[in-house]
Design an enzyme around this catalytic site. Structure first.
Site, PDB file in Angstrom:
ATOM      1  N   ASP A 227     168.589  67.017 -37.371  1.00 48.26           N
ATOM      2  CA  ASP A 227     167.576  66.383 -36.606  1.00 48.26           C
ATOM      3  C   ASP A 227     166.594  67.102 -36.131  1.00 48.26           C
ATOM      4  OD1 ASP A 227     168.737  63.775 -34.658  1.00 48.26           O
ATOM      5  OD2 ASP A 227     167.177  64.881 -33.768  1.00 48.26           O
TER       6      ASP A 227
ATOM      7  N   TYR B  22     155.650  49.582 -37.353  1.00 48.09           N
ATOM      8  CA  TYR B  22     157.065  49.641 -37.548  1.00 48.09           C
ATOM      9  C   TYR B  22     157.348  48.764 -38.779  1.00 48.09           C
ATOM     10  CZ  TYR B  22     162.033  49.623 -36.122  1.00 48.09           C
ATOM     11  OH  TYR B  22     163.368  49.834 -35.933  1.00 48.09           O
TER      12      TYR B  22
ATOM     13  N   LYS C  76     159.057  49.865 -42.232  1.00 53.74           N
ATOM     14  CA  LYS C  76     160.377  49.146 -42.503  1.00 53.74           C
ATOM     15  C   LYS C  76     160.440  48.441 -43.884  1.00 53.74           C
ATOM     16  CE  LYS C  76     162.576  51.525 -39.283  1.00 53.74           C
ATOM     17  NZ  LYS C  76     163.865  52.342 -39.809  1.00 53.74           N
TER      18      LYS C  76
END
Ligand SMILES: NC(=O)c1ccc[n+]([C@@H]2O[C@H](COP(=O)([O-])OP(=O)(O)OC[C@H]3O[C@@H](n4cnc5c(N)ncnc54)[C@H](O)[C@@H]3O)[C@@H](O)[C@H]2O)c1
Length: 259
Positions: A49, A166, A170
């Site tokens: 992360d 986005y 995607k």
């Protein structure tokens, strides 16, 4: 016996960056739920992360249940960090079989409201990162005898809400995954994409808050999905239950995409 016994999994974006649900001690998002569920199915898990404390929190939750997990810092928009996350998994657990690319952010808006810098950042974080982790992981997965990769896309790949970077990133993930699947089927590496619908995840609680009442009437099943429901679908695709499934997309959306 777990469905991922003996496997080593790398979950990129395996922290959870947002507030917990009311009454929950630990914040749960798609990445954290997936890491925890992989461990419950028997995998040793490397949690990567951007924010190391969030990855460490996930790893600690897994160990508290008796599972095996370690954490590594990784900014997935940086090539050396993607390579580093793969290396950390192999160094710690000896092999790598499974990769989940959960990282995804949402900045920018419609065509005229998105700056070039925002678009470039979205490509780096939501798309190029998946390319990079896969590129470093496939050699290790092949060396381990094969395995599986899941890339986390979104219903936004198929339907527009005027969020250009986005939706573009995607949607591009579908092609990226399919192409990687075609290239590595002979290495016994399956690559699939998951398309979550409206999920009550950390990302949503952080950026929008509690949207349950506002969105539930639009969803045929009359509720948002949970990160655990995304994790279950991902674990299915990672496991031998999906042994003949590659290069495809799984929609998990409570029927939203039926129209
Ligand atoms: N919640 C929804 O309704 C929904 C719907 C469709 C798709 N998704 C997808 O689910 C994923 C996010 O789900 P989540 O609940 O785990 O969210 P989250 O925001 O908690 O993200 C998980 C982790 O990713 C980390 N991260 C962010 N940028 C990173 C980077 N550059 N490098 C490495 N790690 C980074 C964050 O620190 C966080 O811990 C995204 O890919 C998102 O597009 C969510």
């Amino acid at each position: 016996m777990g469905r991922l016994d003996g496997k080593v999994a790398l979950i990129v974006g395996g922290g959870a960056d947002g507030p917990p649900n009311k009454g929950e001690a630990l914040a749960i998002g798609n990445g954290r739920a997936t890491a925890i569920m992989c461990a419950r199915e028997g995998a040793a898990v490397m949690v990567a992360d951007l924010r190391l404390p969030l990855a460490e929190e996930t790893a600690a939750a897994i160990r508290a249940e008796g599972g095996r997990a370690k954490a590594v810092a990784c900014d997935a928009s940086k090539e050396e960090d993607c390579r580093g996350a793969v290396e950390a998994a192999v160094r710690e657990f000896g092999k790598l079989h499974l990769l989940v690319n959960n990282v995804g952010i949402g900045i920018g808006g419609s065509l005229l409201k998105t700056t070039t810098e925002q678009f470039d950042r979205m490509v780096a974080v939501n798309l190029r990162s998946h390319f990079l982790t896969m590129r470093y992981a496939v050699a290790e997965i092949a060396k381990a005898g094969g395995g599986a990769i899941v890339n986390v896309s979104s219903m936004a790949a198929l339907r527009s809400n005027r969020l250009i970077p986005y939706e573009a990133t995607k949607a591009a993930l579908l092609g990226l995954s399919r192409s990687a699947a075609a290239s590595h089927a002979r290495d016994n590496i399956r690559v699939n994409t998951i398309l979550p619908g409206l999920i009550n995840s950390t990302m949503v609680r952080r950026e929008i808050g509690d949207r349950e009442a506002a969105v539930a009437p639009r969803i045929p099943m009359r509720r948002q999905g949970t990160p655990w429901e995304i994790a279950k679908a991902i674990v299915f695709l990672l496991s031998d239950d999906a042994s003949y499934i590659t290069g495809t997309e799984l929609i998990v959306d409570g029927g939203l995409s039926m129209g």
